[in-house]
Design an enzyme around this catalytic site. Structure first.
Site, PDB file in Angstrom:
ATOM      1  CD  GLN A   1       1.268   6.795   3.974  1.00 45.34           C
ATOM      2  OE1 GLN A   1       2.362   6.781   4.527  1.00 45.34           O
ATOM      3  NE2 GLN A   1       0.856   7.818   3.248  1.00 45.34           N
ATOM      4  CB  SER A   2       4.345  -0.073   1.908  1.00 43.34           C
ATOM      5  OG  SER A   2       5.325  -1.059   2.113  1.00 43.34           O
ATOM      6  CG  ASN A   3       6.729   1.121   7.711  1.00 43.99           C
ATOM      7  OD1 ASN A   3       6.872   2.328   7.768  1.00 43.99           O
ATOM      8  ND2 ASN A   3       5.918   0.455   8.520  1.00 43.99           N
TER       9      ASN A   3
ATOM     10  CB  VAL B   1       6.964   0.354  -0.780  1.00 48.56           C
ATOM     11  CG1 VAL B   1       7.220   1.203  -2.021  1.00 48.56           C
ATOM     12  CG2 VAL B   1       6.173  -0.887  -1.159  1.00 48.56           C
TER      13      VAL B   1
ATOM     14  N   GLY C   1       0.834  -1.197   0.000  1.00 46.63           N
ATOM     15  CA  GLY C   1       0.000   0.000   0.000  1.00 46.63           C
ATOM     16  C   GLY C   1       0.866   1.243   0.000  1.00 46.63           C
TER      17      GLY C   1
END
Length: 348
Positions: A85-87, A89, A83
């Site tokens: 807000q992925s840490n 990514v 998503g």
């Protein structure tokens, strides 16, 4: 440390390829003020949120191993997703930038109206974006393959990283985290009874299971799912641990019965802050000055505190809470979830 453990650490660490990105070990600290409120339990934090690369978070540990493999394969792109807000990514984009590689972030759904939090950071790190147009999180998996295929057609050499970094190579980075914590505990004269962990895609938990078995430790895992039903998480973690063991030339099979998972604290769903997590975040922050995140560690802490209050963990006297990071979530949206109203935050 006995001879067996010393030899295991030396041998296994030598088997795991790793392109080190940060400084280790991360801090192991006793939660003095919070411990005073917990009865007989003594609580410690393992501060992987303070990992010194890419704004921290334990996703870096797995990425160090995956980057080593990507470079060995002469890859020129990292392709992953989750998503916005992925840490994971955001950490992958930082890793690609550090190594001089391209990066494509595959996100489920459509582009949000506001660029903030991890989404803003990933953009600043020069990652390319690809949105699936489908709100099903699993759509990311198919589109990662499609993006990689398109890059190959253009003459690139992409290295695919599954959603959330959950793959056998990534698991090995978390095995090393077990070794690190064990050595820290020895040096501080502290023997934990249990480890508390938030579980999403399962790679971290798989690494901890494998590392604990390798060292023949008696640590119990108190793991709270933040995304899937416990039984599904158990199967996923068992599969990942088995695959990672095979990479170490170990003929070990993990079963879902080996993977206890606690539920009941997902709230309205994955990526949606819950009132219980908000209260846990405030309690820890106001007691220790430590900021948990609303998607992972806040929910795990809510579950853990509830268990303590209901005397579920009376047999555990020394407990280490794994702080896996995620603080950029505080800078996404308006933060109303800390008081009233709970806005979905697409995370991973």
């Amino acid at each position: 440390m006995n001879t067996h453990q010393h030899l295991v650490i030396e041998r296994v660490a030598g088997q795991i390829p790793r392109h080190i990105l940060a400084h280790y070990p991360t801090h192991l600290m006793r939660a003095n003020r919070l411990t005073e409120t917990l009865g007989d339990a003594e609580l410690w934090f393992k501060r992987d949120d303070l990992i010194s690369f890419g704004l921290g978070g334990n996703k870096i540990r797995g990425l160090e191993v995956m980057l080593a493999e990507a470079l060995a394969l002469n890859a020129d792109y990292l392709v992953t997703g989750a998503g916005v807000q992925s840490n994971h990514v955001r950490a992958t984009a930082a890793t690609a930038a550090h190594a001089g590689l391209g990066c494509t972030a595959v996100y489920w759904g459509k582009p949000p109206a506001v660029m903030d939090g991890n989404y803003r950071l990933t953009n600043m790190l020069n990652a390319q974006f690809h949105f699936t147009g489908d709100d099903d999180r699993a759509s990311v998996d198919t589109h990662i393959h499609q993006v990689a295929a398109n890059l190959r057609e253009q003459g690139h050499r992409p290295y695919k990283i599954p959603r959330g970094g959950a793959c056998a190579m990534g698991v090995l980075g978390h095995v090393l985290a077990v070794f690190e914590l064990y050595q820290q505990c020895l040096s501080q004269g502290m023997e934990p009874d249990a480890i508390v962990l938030a579980v999403g895609s399962g790679g971290t938990y798989a690494g901890w299971l494998l590392g604990i078995r390798l060292l023949k430790l008696h640590w119990k895992m108190l793991c709270y799912t933040v995304s899937r039903e416990p039984e599904e998480v158990s199967r996923q973690v068992a599969d990942l641990a088995t695959q990672a063991a095979a990479l170490l030339k170990l003929d070990w099979t993990f079963h879902k019965e080996d993977v206890p998972v606690l539920g009941g604290f997902i709230g309205q769903g994955y990526g949606i802050p819950s009132p219980e997590a908000a209260e846990a975040i405030k309690q820890v922050g106001r007691s220790e000055g430590i900021l948990l995140d609303p998607v992972y560690t806040g929910k795990a802490m809510a579950g853990f505190l509830h268990g303590l209050q209901n005397r579920q963990f009376e047999q555990y006297k020394k407990i280490v809470f794994m702080h896996t990071g995620g603080e950029p979530a505080f800078f996404a949206g308006n933060g109303d979830w800390l008081n009233s109203g709970y806005r979905e935050m697409e995370h991973g």
